[in-house]
Design a protein around this motif. Structure first.
Motif, PDB file in Angstrom:
ATOM      1  N   THR A   1      -3.558  -6.250  -6.369  1.00  0.00           N
ATOM      2  CA  THR A   1      -3.340  -5.846  -4.687  1.00  0.00           C
ATOM      3  C   THR A   1      -3.894  -6.993  -4.117  1.00  0.00           C
TER       4      THR A   1
ATOM      5  N   HIS B   1      -5.712  -3.448  -8.090  1.00  0.00           N
ATOM      6  CA  HIS B   1      -5.754  -4.156  -9.559  1.00  0.00           C
ATOM      7  C   HIS B   1      -5.169  -5.399  -9.263  1.00  0.00           C
TER       8      HIS B   1
ATOM      9  N   ILE C   1       2.285   1.689  -9.135  1.00  0.00           N
ATOM     10  CA  ILE C   1       0.908   1.249 -10.172  1.00  0.00           C
ATOM     11  C   ILE C   1       1.594   0.697 -11.057  1.00  0.00           C
TER      12      ILE C   1
ATOM     13  N   VAL D   1      -8.460   8.967  -3.581  1.00  0.00           N
ATOM     14  CA  VAL D   1      -8.672   7.610  -4.791  1.00  0.00           C
ATOM     15  C   VAL D   1      -7.368   7.237  -4.741  1.00  0.00           C
ATOM     16  N   THR D   2      -7.993   5.686  -3.734  1.00  0.00           N
ATOM     17  CA  THR D   2      -7.241   4.030  -3.725  1.00  0.00           C
ATOM     18  C   THR D   2      -7.883   3.317  -5.962  1.00  0.00           C
ATOM     19  N   ILE D   3      -5.997   3.026  -6.221  1.00  0.00           N
ATOM     20  CA  ILE D   3      -6.148   2.223  -7.448  1.00  0.00           C
ATOM     21  C   ILE D   3      -5.868   1.001  -7.100  1.00  0.00           C
TER      22      ILE D   3
ATOM     23  N   ALA E   1       1.827  -1.685  -7.260  1.00  0.00           N
ATOM     24  CA  ALA E   1       1.895  -0.945  -5.797  1.00  0.00           C
ATOM     25  C   ALA E   1       0.646  -1.019  -6.006  1.00  0.00           C
ATOM     26  N   THR E   2      -0.332  -0.877  -4.917  1.00  0.00           N
ATOM     27  CA  THR E   2      -1.993  -0.811  -4.545  1.00  0.00           C
ATOM     28  C   THR E   2      -2.195   1.406  -4.029  1.00  0.00           C
ATOM     29  N   VAL E   3      -2.759   2.071  -4.720  1.00  0.00           N
ATOM     30  CA  VAL E   3      -1.794   3.160  -4.636  1.00  0.00           C
ATOM     31  C   VAL E   3      -3.155   3.523  -4.208  1.00  0.00           C
ATOM     32  N   THR E   4      -2.859   4.945  -2.877  1.00  0.00           N
ATOM     33  CA  THR E   4      -4.010   6.301  -2.835  1.00  0.00           C
ATOM     34  C   THR E   4      -3.606   7.672  -3.071  1.00  0.00           C
ATOM     35  N   ILE E   5      -4.336   7.994  -3.619  1.00  0.00           N
ATOM     36  CA  ILE E   5      -3.753   9.418  -3.541  1.00  0.00           C
ATOM     37  C   ILE E   5      -4.690  10.538  -2.403  1.00  0.00           C
TER      38      ILE E   5
ATOM     39  N   ASN F   1       0.893  -1.146  -0.216  1.00  0.00           N
ATOM     40  CA  ASN F   1      -0.407   0.177  -0.012  1.00  0.00           C
ATOM     41  C   ASN F   1       0.590   1.364  -0.240  1.00  0.00           C
TER      42      ASN F   1
END
Lengths: 283, 283
Positions: free
Chosen positions: B192, B189, A179, B185-187, A183-187, A160
């Motif tokens: 994850t 895939h 990404i 926002v979390t992306i 990685a699982t990405v939070t902005i 994360n």
């Protein structure tokens, strides 16, 4: 106590690699050459330029400066960009931005040939970093953050990652690059509610908010790797990051210092992109 | 029981608005005109084309079809794109993709004039959606998901949105559009880890994974709004989304059906972008 992710080691490793690549280019009678395009005399620009020139000198990269008066005008600027585009001896261009207000910056940045856009300012580069392709280049500072993670073998797949900041120069591109590394990405950004809670769930934090020492112990835990992209002027004129280093360093698992972290890697990444651009001309 | 976020109501509202805008253009002697560029005879393309033509007809938008044989070749394709670019009576182009494998798709998509790129396939459009500017247009399906959220007044500012899927057609653009609306926002895939836990923290879920009924009760709670972008063929040949609707509907706060949700809005968004492109020519 956190592992210190110093930029110097990353830069040293990059420079070693780049010297070989520059030598290989020289063997093909190609001398990598960087164009610097600067309008006016802003202190920040000049300081960064000095660092870039010094880096290039040490690596055998030529630098050609194109310096325009602040009031040179759009036509003169566009002519200069055309000159840079057309010169086959120039492999990449660093164009300082933001431009003075009376310039059409969008027109200028998209006039640059994407093949020479080593700092990710053209639409082709932005589309490349958004799509995860090698169209153009990503912005150097975002790439520098990734270079540090890679150098220190920080695992990203399935981790994360929380990116604080949504700028087109750091936040968004670094999110896309994370990404790409699975990685699982939070902005997060200024409108995020309870950012400390979001960050508490992060394995990796990329701080690019541009607010001095905003990241304190509420955001942090012992399992985290913290990459601090912020460069702010704190109390007493001392440089500091977006992370309160004194508080963070005893808590987290690894952290970049400011100064001495991401900032020191950026010019090496610029040189890497330039060498890559030169290599692409002979592929 | 969840509120049903049906596409039909969104489409009806969009069409009302578009009829007025088309009339305003007609008053300026401009008839909005869509070019459809299709190579070969793929069933999916033809089905979508039918829907788009019907939508355009009902709104007073002209459609001009450019149909190439599957083996027409790159030169013929590039000529056709040039023809479309140069025709001032054409305001936008829908180019079906993916192209057959022996075509250079990147060359083709970037040959289209960004001003006519109403489905977000050029670098200029991708850079626009990445940067949050109105350079070009976002991909229609991503825009359709946002249109539904907007129509039903779903609050996004400061909310946690989770996007499942990282494609350049839906996942990434919709993530950027949610950030522009001030969502955190979390992306997610395929890589994850513990996606259900990530989704449990979401106020809004955008499912664009392309896996039939993968979202079940482990992902869901009573406070969530679920936008299902998936269109999959499930058991017995029945269309279904990425969300298991039978399971989700009794749990969540609001959800789009499949079929009858995002998919039904896409052609209206295509028409909206086309009308917008025509309006931009007279601004």
């Amino acid at each position: 106590m956190a592992k210190l992710l110093k930029g110097a080691a990353v830069t040293a490793a990059l420079n070693e690699q780049l010297k070989t690549r520059v030598q290989n280019l020289e063997n093909k009678r190609i001398t990598p050459c960087l164009a610097i395009l600067r309008i006016g005399e802003r202190g920040d620009d000049i300081a960064y330029e000095k660092g870039a020139v010094k880096r290039c000198d040490s690596l055998g990269i030529l630098v050609k400066k194109f310096l325009l008066e602040a009031d040179a005008g759009q036509d003169k600027l566009m002519e200069t960009i055309e000159l840079i585009n057309r010169d086959p001896a120039i492999h990449g261009c660093l164009m300082f931005r933001p431009l003075p207000k009376h310039y059409d910056e969008e027109m200028a940045r998209n006039a640059l040939a994407p093949s020479k856009d080593i700092d990710g300012i053209t639409n082709a580069s932005l589309a490349g970093v958004f799509g995860g392709t090698d169209s153009g280049f990503p912005p150097c500072t975002a790439a520098a953050a990734m270079e540090i993670l890679s150098h220190y073998d920080i695992a990203l797949k399935g981790k994360n990652a929380v990116v604080i900041g949504r700028s087109l120069v750091i936040g968004k591109p670094v999110a896309m690059m994370l990404i790409k590394e699975n990685a699982t990405v939070t902005i997060c950004h200024t409108k995020t509610v309870d950012m400390p809670a979001v960050c508490q769930r992060a394995d990796v934090i990329i701080a690019a908010a541009g607010r001095a020492k905003m990241i304190d112990k509420a955001y942090l835990n012992e399992n985290q790797v913290v990459i601090d992209v912020g460069i702010n002027v704190g109390e007493g004129g001392k440089l500091c990051g977006d992370v309160d280093f004194e508080i963070a360093e005893p808590i987290v698992s690894a952290i970049t210092p400011v100064p001495g972290g991401v900032g020191t890697v950026t010019t090496s990444v610029l040189a890497k992109h330039l060498v890559e651009a030169a290599e692409r001309t002979v592929r």
